[in-house]
Design a protein around this motif. Structure first.
Motif, PDB file in Angstrom:
ATOM      1  N   ALA A   1     -21.947 -19.218  34.430  1.00  0.00           N
ATOM      2  CA  ALA A   1     -21.379 -19.183  35.776  1.00  0.00           C
ATOM      3  C   ALA A   1     -22.415 -19.476  36.871  1.00  0.00           C
ATOM      4  O   ALA A   1     -22.041 -19.687  38.023  1.00  0.00           O
ATOM      5  CB  ALA A   1     -20.737 -17.822  36.030  1.00  0.00           C
ATOM      6  N   GLU A   2     -23.676 -19.488  36.506  1.00  0.00           N
ATOM      7  CA  GLU A   2     -24.717 -19.845  37.481  1.00  0.00           C
ATOM      8  C   GLU A   2     -25.171 -21.283  37.335  1.00  0.00           C
ATOM      9  O   GLU A   2     -26.008 -21.748  38.097  1.00  0.00           O
ATOM     10  CB  GLU A   2     -25.911 -18.905  37.346  1.00  0.00           C
ATOM     11  CG  GLU A   2     -25.625 -17.462  37.741  1.00  0.00           C
ATOM     12  CD  GLU A   2     -25.130 -17.325  39.176  1.00  0.00           C
ATOM     13  OE1 GLU A   2     -25.577 -18.117  40.033  1.00  0.00           O
ATOM     14  OE2 GLU A   2     -24.290 -16.442  39.440  1.00  0.00           O
ATOM     15  N   GLN A   3     -24.601 -22.019  36.388  1.00  0.00           N
ATOM     16  CA  GLN A   3     -24.981 -23.428  36.179  1.00  0.00           C
ATOM     17  C   GLN A   3     -24.416 -24.294  37.298  1.00  0.00           C
ATOM     18  O   GLN A   3     -23.327 -24.035  37.794  1.00  0.00           O
ATOM     19  CB  GLN A   3     -24.479 -23.915  34.819  1.00  0.00           C
ATOM     20  CG  GLN A   3     -25.211 -23.311  33.654  1.00  0.00           C
ATOM     21  CD  GLN A   3     -24.703 -23.808  32.314  1.00  0.00           C
ATOM     22  OE1 GLN A   3     -23.680 -24.456  32.234  1.00  0.00           O
ATOM     23  NE2 GLN A   3     -25.420 -23.494  31.254  1.00  0.00           N
TER      24      GLN A   3
ATOM     25  N   ARG B   1     -19.136 -18.214  44.419  1.00  0.00           N
ATOM     26  CA  ARG B   1     -19.787 -18.570  45.681  1.00  0.00           C
ATOM     27  C   ARG B   1     -19.459 -19.996  46.088  1.00  0.00           C
ATOM     28  O   ARG B   1     -19.496 -20.347  47.267  1.00  0.00           O
ATOM     29  CB  ARG B   1     -21.311 -18.416  45.554  1.00  0.00           C
ATOM     30  CG  ARG B   1     -21.766 -16.997  45.251  1.00  0.00           C
ATOM     31  CD  ARG B   1     -23.261 -16.830  45.441  1.00  0.00           C
ATOM     32  NE  ARG B   1     -24.074 -17.762  44.675  1.00  0.00           N
ATOM     33  CZ  ARG B   1     -24.485 -17.584  43.420  1.00  0.00           C
ATOM     34  NH1 ARG B   1     -24.125 -16.465  42.783  1.00  0.00           N
ATOM     35  NH2 ARG B   1     -25.229 -18.465  42.803  1.00  0.00           N
ATOM     36  N   GLU B   2     -19.129 -20.834  45.089  1.00  0.00           N
ATOM     37  CA  GLU B   2     -18.776 -22.223  45.354  1.00  0.00           C
ATOM     38  C   GLU B   2     -17.441 -22.530  44.704  1.00  0.00           C
ATOM     39  O   GLU B   2     -17.082 -21.968  43.665  1.00  0.00           O
ATOM     40  CB  GLU B   2     -19.862 -23.172  44.833  1.00  0.00           C
ATOM     41  CG  GLU B   2     -21.230 -22.958  45.463  1.00  0.00           C
ATOM     42  CD  GLU B   2     -22.286 -23.890  44.893  1.00  0.00           C
ATOM     43  OE1 GLU B   2     -21.911 -24.955  44.346  1.00  0.00           O
ATOM     44  OE2 GLU B   2     -23.480 -23.550  44.989  1.00  0.00           O
ATOM     45  N   ASN B   3     -16.712 -23.452  45.315  1.00  0.00           N
ATOM     46  CA  ASN B   3     -15.399 -23.845  44.800  1.00  0.00           C
ATOM     47  C   ASN B   3     -15.565 -24.984  43.798  1.00  0.00           C
ATOM     48  O   ASN B   3     -15.297 -26.150  44.094  1.00  0.00           O
ATOM     49  CB  ASN B   3     -14.490 -24.259  45.954  1.00  0.00           C
ATOM     50  CG  ASN B   3     -13.064 -24.520  45.487  1.00  0.00           C
ATOM     51  OD1 ASN B   3     -12.647 -24.024  44.431  1.00  0.00           O
ATOM     52  ND2 ASN B   3     -12.325 -25.309  46.252  1.00  0.00           N
ATOM     53  N   VAL B   4     -16.029 -24.631  42.587  1.00  0.00           N
ATOM     54  CA  VAL B   4     -16.263 -25.612  41.529  1.00  0.00           C
ATOM     55  C   VAL B   4     -15.501 -25.176  40.277  1.00  0.00           C
ATOM     56  O   VAL B   4     -14.814 -24.154  40.282  1.00  0.00           O
ATOM     57  CB  VAL B   4     -17.782 -25.740  41.230  1.00  0.00           C
ATOM     58  CG1 VAL B   4     -18.508 -26.394  42.407  1.00  0.00           C
ATOM     59  CG2 VAL B   4     -18.398 -24.381  40.917  1.00  0.00           C
ATOM     60  N   ALA B   5     -15.614 -25.955  39.219  1.00  0.00           N
ATOM     61  CA  ALA B   5     -14.875 -25.642  37.986  1.00  0.00           C
ATOM     62  C   ALA B   5     -15.305 -24.277  37.442  1.00  0.00           C
ATOM     63  O   ALA B   5     -16.498 -23.960  37.396  1.00  0.00           O
ATOM     64  CB  ALA B   5     -15.120 -26.730  36.947  1.00  0.00           C
ATOM     65  N   PRO B   6     -14.349 -23.466  37.002  1.00  0.00           N
ATOM     66  CA  PRO B   6     -14.668 -22.097  36.577  1.00  0.00           C
ATOM     67  C   PRO B   6     -15.136 -22.014  35.127  1.00  0.00           C
ATOM     68  O   PRO B   6     -14.944 -22.936  34.328  1.00  0.00           O
ATOM     69  CB  PRO B   6     -13.327 -21.378  36.731  1.00  0.00           C
ATOM     70  CG  PRO B   6     -12.323 -22.448  36.396  1.00  0.00           C
ATOM     71  CD  PRO B   6     -12.905 -23.723  36.982  1.00  0.00           C
TER      72      PRO B   6
ATOM     73  N   ILE C   1     -21.395  -8.264  41.942  1.00  0.00           N
ATOM     74  CA  ILE C   1     -21.997  -9.563  41.632  1.00  0.00           C
ATOM     75  C   ILE C   1     -20.955 -10.654  41.825  1.00  0.00           C
ATOM     76  O   ILE C   1     -19.855 -10.582  41.264  1.00  0.00           O
ATOM     77  CB  ILE C   1     -22.524  -9.599  40.185  1.00  0.00           C
ATOM     78  CG1 ILE C   1     -23.703  -8.625  40.028  1.00  0.00           C
ATOM     79  CG2 ILE C   1     -22.938 -11.020  39.795  1.00  0.00           C
ATOM     80  CD1 ILE C   1     -24.175  -8.498  38.598  1.00  0.00           C
ATOM     81  N   THR C   2     -21.292 -11.657  42.623  1.00  0.00           N
ATOM     82  CA  THR C   2     -20.449 -12.841  42.764  1.00  0.00           C
ATOM     83  C   THR C   2     -21.184 -14.012  42.135  1.00  0.00           C
ATOM     84  O   THR C   2     -22.312 -14.332  42.535  1.00  0.00           O
ATOM     85  CB  THR C   2     -20.157 -13.151  44.243  1.00  0.00           C
ATOM     86  OG1 THR C   2     -19.498 -12.027  44.826  1.00  0.00           O
ATOM     87  CG2 THR C   2     -19.258 -14.380  44.369  1.00  0.00           C
ATOM     88  N   THR C   3     -20.580 -14.627  41.158  1.00  0.00           N
ATOM     89  CA  THR C   3     -21.216 -15.747  40.457  1.00  0.00           C
ATOM     90  C   THR C   3     -21.052 -17.041  41.242  1.00  0.00           C
ATOM     91  O   THR C   3     -20.167 -17.157  42.095  1.00  0.00           O
ATOM     92  CB  THR C   3     -20.589 -15.913  39.061  1.00  0.00           C
ATOM     93  OG1 THR C   3     -19.163 -16.031  39.215  1.00  0.00           O
ATOM     94  CG2 THR C   3     -20.905 -14.717  38.180  1.00  0.00           C
ATOM     95  N   ARG C   4     -21.914 -18.014  40.933  1.00  0.00           N
ATOM     96  CA  ARG C   4     -21.797 -19.312  41.609  1.00  0.00           C
ATOM     97  C   ARG C   4     -20.446 -19.946  41.288  1.00  0.00           C
ATOM     98  O   ARG C   4     -19.719 -20.376  42.185  1.00  0.00           O
ATOM     99  CB  ARG C   4     -22.924 -20.250  41.171  1.00  0.00           C
ATOM    100  CG  ARG C   4     -22.736 -21.669  41.722  1.00  0.00           C
ATOM    101  CD  ARG C   4     -23.836 -22.636  41.305  1.00  0.00           C
ATOM    102  NE  ARG C   4     -23.477 -23.978  41.757  1.00  0.00           N
ATOM    103  CZ  ARG C   4     -22.922 -24.908  41.002  1.00  0.00           C
ATOM    104  NH1 ARG C   4     -22.657 -24.659  39.725  1.00  0.00           N
ATOM    105  NH2 ARG C   4     -22.616 -26.093  41.497  1.00  0.00           N
TER     106      ARG C   4
END
Length: 407
Positions: free
Chosen positions: A405-407, A69-74, A111-114
């Motif tokens: 992945a939700e952190q 959902r966000e473009n952050v570190a995987p 489900i799409t994770t953060r």
């Protein structure tokens, strides 16, 4: 809630095992061979079918990225798909294919994770064809330069760089460009402890340090019947003495110390000729760096003593040297938590084998999950893990991945 499919997971493991298949259910996909290319092609195709964005870097590591959902570190998971010459179907492959099964389950559950999720397989983890082992992850983590890695050659003089280009896996992306938030590696134990103790999940706290050295001893060939023992310069004798000494050393030091002379060749290798050349390897491992250095020093001292007495010249070449690694304590605790939440029995333990995770710990918090190996067999065509254990490990991986992945 997403659910791991035993049929999907085992089906993919079986399909990959058919590439490079050898007798008795084993696999031979040495790094950067045609068989490795075929295995890579199959797994990469599965990544694309799951909707992952596939990236190949300059050392041939392959990463499939699932957007968050966000473009952050995987959150990254994975392992390797190369094998030793007489390998089984689970070593490395299981961790990669379980990662893909997590993605499939999340896709099915919509489900799409953060955080994005990444599934990776690294080049030449085994080190069976090129040294050092864990090459792809070591380059990824910045511990080995690309030019040095490219120059590594097999026994036929073929280089990593040329073979990557030949099989079409010399990518353009800089290794390590994608830095994970955390890295998880699911793997078979490759040892007997979990199976012997009937424990379902190994919670891996650390990886042993590894020391690989190749020794070349040069003596003088002579007739085995006419040359008195006192006049011999026997390179084979030195090699044999090291084999015995290594076993005695490990027993004497005790604890986690292990020692192996795994490769040995003699020249001219004839029944009635004193060998004038011996090439052999010494594999030393310990969870304690100080004790590992002690073992290395004692092997060197033994070789020097016997070489002087036998009037044999010896050269040493370090093939690989990695210090012990301790995994992130918080992540290790979470592995244990998720296993127990699934009512699975656990045991905290070190890893005796080297893994890509020990390199990735240089980049980000890292942890490993072990499942049992029946009778402790690995690097063996009879390597086996029960289906229920494979699924249990994948469930632990999935639940921990979702949390992170939700952190």
């Amino acid at each position: 809630m997403p659910k791991v499919s035993q049929a999907h997971l085992l089906g993919n493991i079986t399909a990959l095992a058919e590439i490079g298949a050898i007798d008795d259910g084993g696999c031979a996909r040495l790094a950067l061979t045609d068989e490795d290319k075929a295995g890579r092609d199959l797994v990469t195709g599965w990544m694309k079918q799951l909707g992952l964005e596939v990236c190949i870097d300059a050392i041939g590591n392959v990463i499939g990225l699932r957007a968050g959902r966000e473009n952050v570190a995987p959150i990254m998971t994975g392992s390797h798909v190369d094998t030793v010459r007489t390998g089984g179907r689970y070593d490395g492959n299981y961790g990669v294919l379980a990662g893909l099964e997590v993605v499939r389950a999340l896709n099915e559950a919509r489900i799409t994770t953060r955080r994005p999720l990444a599934v990776a397989f690294f080049t030449n983890e085994e080190g069976a064809r090129f040294q050092p082992d864990m090459m792809g992850s070591l380059v990824y983590a910045g511990g080995l330069g690309l030019h040095e890695a490219y120059a590594a050659a097999d026994k036929d003089g073929l280089s990593v760089g040329d073979e990557l280009r030949r099989i079409g896996y010399l990518g353009a992306t800089r290794p390590g460009a994608l830095k994970p938030h955390a890295f998880l590696e699911l793997h078979i134990e490759q040892g007997p402890i979990l199976d012997e103790e009937k424990v379902q999940i190994g919670v891996v706290e650390s990886v042993q340090g590894i020391s690989w050295t190749e020794y070349t001893a040069a003596g003088v060939s002579n007739h085995a019947g006419t040359t008195p023992m006192r006049l011999r310069r026997d390179a084979g004798y030195l090699a044999a003495s090291v084999n015995l000494f290594a076993r005695q050393l490990a027993r004497e030091m005790g604890g986690d110390q292990v020692a192996t002379v795994g490769a040995l060749s003699l020249t001219p290798n004839l029944i009635n000729v004193v060998p004038n050349r011996a090439v052999f390897t010494v594999d030393l491992r310990n969870t304690d760096e100080g004790r590992l250095k002690q073992a290395e020093a004692r092997v060197r001292a033994h070789i020097a003593q016997v070489a002087e007495a036998e009037r044999v010249d010896v050269e040493a070449k370090v093939l690989a040297r990695f210090e012990p690694v301790t995994f992130d304590a918080g992540l290790v605790d979470r592995v244990e938590h998720h296993a127990r939440a699934l009512s699975l029995s656990t045991r905290r333990m070190p890893s005796g084998a080297g893994h890509d995770a020990q390199m990735m710990q240089r980049l980000c918090p890292t942890a490993m999950i072990f499942v049992p190996s029946v009778a402790g067999l690995s690097h063996n065509v009879k390597e086996h893990t029960e289906a229920a254990d494979l699924v249990a490990g994948a469930h632990v991986l999935m639940n921990l991945t979702l949390e992170l992945a939700e952190q």
